[in-house]
Design a protein around this motif. Structure first.
Motif, mmCIF file in Angstrom:
data_model
loop_
_atom_site.group_PDB
_atom_site.id
_atom_site.type_symbol
_atom_site.label_atom_id
_atom_site.label_comp_id
_atom_site.label_asym_id
_atom_site.label_seq_id
_atom_site.Cartn_x
_atom_site.Cartn_y
_atom_site.Cartn_z
ATOM 1 N N SER A 127 0.722 -1.341 -0.082
ATOM 2 C CA SER A 127 0.037 -0.010 0.168
ATOM 3 C C SER A 127 0.883 1.278 0.164
ATOM 4 O O SER A 127 0.545 2.348 -0.717
ATOM 5 N N TRP A 128 1.901 1.105 0.897
ATOM 6 C CA TRP A 128 2.770 2.515 0.979
ATOM 7 C C TRP A 128 3.496 2.799 -0.386
ATOM 8 O O TRP A 128 3.647 3.851 -0.997
ATOM 9 N N ILE A 129 4.128 1.415 -1.113
ATOM 10 C CA ILE A 129 4.966 1.643 -2.393
ATOM 11 C C ILE A 129 3.807 2.125 -3.280
ATOM 12 O O ILE A 129 4.402 3.060 -4.219
ATOM 13 N N ILE A 130 2.591 1.444 -3.430
ATOM 14 C CA ILE A 130 1.815 2.019 -4.591
ATOM 15 C C ILE A 130 1.497 3.548 -4.370
ATOM 16 O O ILE A 130 1.406 4.343 -5.238
ATOM 17 N N SER A 131 1.142 3.986 -3.136
ATOM 18 C CA SER A 131 0.783 5.448 -2.909
ATOM 19 C C SER A 131 2.105 6.171 -3.232
ATOM 20 O O SER A 131 2.007 7.439 -3.801
ATOM 21 N N ILE A 132 3.163 5.995 -3.056
ATOM 22 C CA ILE A 132 4.478 6.714 -3.112
ATOM 23 C C ILE A 132 4.661 6.889 -4.784
ATOM 24 O O ILE A 132 4.866 8.011 -5.302
ATOM 25 N N LEU A 133 4.369 5.531 -5.479
ATOM 26 C CA LEU A 133 4.467 5.843 -6.933
ATOM 27 C C LEU A 133 3.246 6.628 -7.613
ATOM 28 O O LEU A 133 3.533 7.317 -8.383
ATOM 29 N N ILE A 134 2.220 6.644 -6.878
ATOM 30 C CA ILE A 134 1.000 7.558 -7.543
ATOM 31 C C ILE A 134 1.521 9.090 -7.274
ATOM 32 O O ILE A 134 1.278 9.988 -8.109
ATOM 33 N N VAL A 135 2.022 9.490 -6.047
ATOM 34 C CA VAL A 135 2.230 10.517 -5.980
ATOM 35 C C VAL A 135 3.379 11.116 -6.683
ATOM 36 O O VAL A 135 3.544 12.277 -7.323
ATOM 37 N N ILE A 136 4.476 10.189 -6.965
ATOM 38 C CA ILE A 136 5.465 10.656 -7.830
ATOM 39 C C ILE A 136 4.995 10.972 -9.323
ATOM 40 O O ILE A 136 5.352 11.811 -10.028
ATOM 41 N N PHE A 137 4.212 10.036 -9.717
ATOM 42 C CA PHE A 137 3.659 10.262 -11.175
ATOM 43 C C PHE A 137 2.728 11.390 -11.175
ATOM 44 O O PHE A 137 2.910 12.091 -12.289
ATOM 45 N N ALA A 138 1.947 11.588 -10.097
ATOM 46 C CA ALA A 138 1.177 12.955 -10.412
ATOM 47 C C ALA A 138 2.003 14.211 -10.384
ATOM 48 O O ALA A 138 1.559 15.073 -11.136
ATOM 49 N N ALA A 139 3.100 14.134 -9.511
ATOM 50 C CA ALA A 139 4.043 15.373 -9.427
ATOM 51 C C ALA A 139 4.705 15.345 -10.727
ATOM 52 O O ALA A 139 4.819 16.614 -11.379
ATOM 53 N N CYS A 140 5.123 14.469 -11.563
ATOM 54 C CA CYS A 140 5.534 14.589 -12.728
ATOM 55 C C CYS A 140 5.108 14.853 -13.880
ATOM 56 O O CYS A 140 5.043 15.848 -14.833
ATOM 57 N N ALA A 141 3.642 14.504 -13.793
ATOM 58 C CA ALA A 141 2.334 14.702 -14.697
ATOM 59 C C ALA A 141 2.322 16.584 -14.358
ATOM 60 O O ALA A 141 2.165 17.039 -15.574
ATOM 61 N N LEU A 142 2.103 16.713 -13.334
ATOM 62 C CA LEU A 142 1.862 18.153 -13.044
ATOM 63 C C LEU A 142 2.962 19.046 -13.558
ATOM 64 O O LEU A 142 2.691 20.216 -14.187
ATOM 65 N N VAL A 143 4.304 18.708 -13.257
ATOM 66 C CA VAL A 143 5.360 19.555 -13.730
ATOM 67 C C VAL A 143 5.299 19.604 -15.214
ATOM 68 O O VAL A 143 5.872 20.576 -15.829
ATOM 69 N N LEU B 68 2.825 19.127 -17.466
ATOM 70 C CA LEU B 68 1.723 19.673 -18.040
ATOM 71 C C LEU B 68 1.943 21.326 -17.741
ATOM 72 O O LEU B 68 1.365 21.957 -18.426
ATOM 73 N N TYR B 69 2.248 21.813 -16.567
ATOM 74 C CA TYR B 69 1.734 23.238 -15.914
ATOM 75 C C TYR B 69 3.069 23.747 -15.824
ATOM 76 O O TYR B 69 3.110 24.824 -15.416
ATOM 77 N N GLY B 70 4.240 23.293 -15.806
ATOM 78 C CA GLY B 70 5.524 23.653 -15.464
ATOM 79 C C GLY B 70 6.626 23.726 -16.716
ATOM 80 O O GLY B 70 6.169 22.942 -17.663
ATOM 81 N N GLU C 31 22.222 33.397 -17.319
ATOM 82 C CA GLU C 31 22.215 31.999 -17.833
ATOM 83 C C GLU C 31 21.688 31.036 -16.710
ATOM 84 O O GLU C 31 21.634 29.943 -16.929
ATOM 85 N N GLN C 32 21.239 31.461 -15.584
ATOM 86 C CA GLN C 32 20.580 30.693 -14.505
ATOM 87 C C GLN C 32 19.387 29.896 -15.026
ATOM 88 O O GLN C 32 18.489 30.729 -15.490
ATOM 89 N N LYS C 33 19.513 28.740 -14.491
ATOM 90 C CA LYS C 33 18.026 28.016 -15.033
ATOM 91 C C LYS C 33 16.732 28.412 -13.785
ATOM 92 O O LYS C 33 17.048 28.447 -12.759
ATOM 93 N N ILE C 34 15.640 28.516 -14.404
ATOM 94 C CA ILE C 34 14.677 28.911 -13.552
ATOM 95 C C ILE C 34 13.476 27.766 -13.780
ATOM 96 O O ILE C 34 13.480 27.422 -14.646
ATOM 97 N N LEU C 35 12.578 27.799 -12.679
ATOM 98 C CA LEU C 35 11.346 26.971 -12.876
ATOM 99 C C LEU C 35 10.251 27.814 -12.908
ATOM 100 O O LEU C 35 10.155 28.930 -12.278
ATOM 101 N N VAL C 36 9.402 27.603 -13.836
ATOM 102 C CA VAL C 36 8.160 28.492 -14.071
ATOM 103 C C VAL C 36 6.692 27.851 -13.913
ATOM 104 O O VAL C 36 6.678 26.577 -14.393
ATOM 105 N N ASP C 37 5.995 28.510 -13.219
ATOM 106 C CA ASP C 37 4.474 27.825 -12.960
ATOM 107 C C ASP C 37 3.736 28.404 -13.816
ATOM 108 O O ASP C 37 3.330 29.775 -13.962
ATOM 109 N N ARG C 38 3.214 27.695 -14.982
ATOM 110 C CA ARG C 38 2.354 28.163 -15.925
ATOM 111 C C ARG C 38 0.960 28.039 -15.622
ATOM 112 O O ARG C 38 -0.013 28.419 -16.376
#
Length: 193
Positions: free
Chosen positions: A27-43, A45-47, A64-71
């Motif tokens: 249950s913990w392993i599946i929950s962690i994988l779902i959270v990682i997948f959701a975070a990657c998908a959000l970044v 799609l929207y970042g 030249e500094q790299k920045i992260l942008v919230d779209r």
């Protein structure tokens, strides 16, 4: 002869796996994988990532500094004074992205007089550096609906809304809010203020 019940035994008992513990682990392993997948998908799609071009945002953001942008943030709301935004100048898809700070929002008036920025007749606390060249803001400008006035944190080295070629930035040209900077040779990692 009686059987011995005590003494040395060279046989080990096999430990049984508790099915309750096993279910909880999965249950913990599946929950962690779902959270990682959701975070990657959000970044994805929207970042987005980009790089700062030039020294106009120093000392906070280096060239030249790299920045992260919230779209996504401006889908729900609008930029506000103090936000650092990424935008395409005049919507030109062939130009590089500009990174600047919003100093005035729709309905505000902007004036640069004696090297100081005034928003709605009051001295601005967003950009406090001396501004040598007032550009189009030497006469008071009133921002219309959907227009934002942006400046670099180092205004003497910045092409921004003071330039007649750029002027106030339209909301549809704003890609998103810069929220995090990655480490570089002469710049530190952290949240963008």
């Amino acid at each position: 002869m009686a059987k011995r019940t005590e003494g040395l035994s060279f046989y080990r008992r096999k430990k049984k796996i508790n099915s309750g513990h096993l279910k909880e682990l999965f249950s913990w392993i599946i929950s962690i994988l779902i959270v990682i997948f959701a975070a990657c998908a959000l970044v994805m799609l929207y970042g987005m990532t980009s790089s700062v071009v030039g020294i106009s945002m120093e000392p906070g953001l280096k060239s030249e500094q790299k920045i992260l942008v919230d779209r996504f943030v401006y889908v729900l709301g609008k930029p506000k004074a103090g936000d650092v935004v990424l935008f395409l100048p005049n919507g030109n898809e062939n130009a590089h992205y500009y990174t600047k700070r919003v100093v005035a929002v729709p309905g505000d008036t902007v004036l640069i007089e004696n090297g100081r920025l005034y928003v709605n007749g009051e001295l601005s606390t967003v950009v406090t550096q001396y501004i040598v060249e007032p550009g189009i803001a030497e006469n008071e400008i009133e921002l219309s609906t959907g227009q934002f006035f942006v400046l670099g944190d180092a205004p003497s080295d910045s092409e921004d809304s003071r330039s007649s070629g750029l002027g106030p930035v339209d909301v549809e040209d704003i890609v998103g809010r810069v929220w995090f900077k990655l480490p570089c040779e002469n710049g530190k990692m952290g949240f963008v203020k």
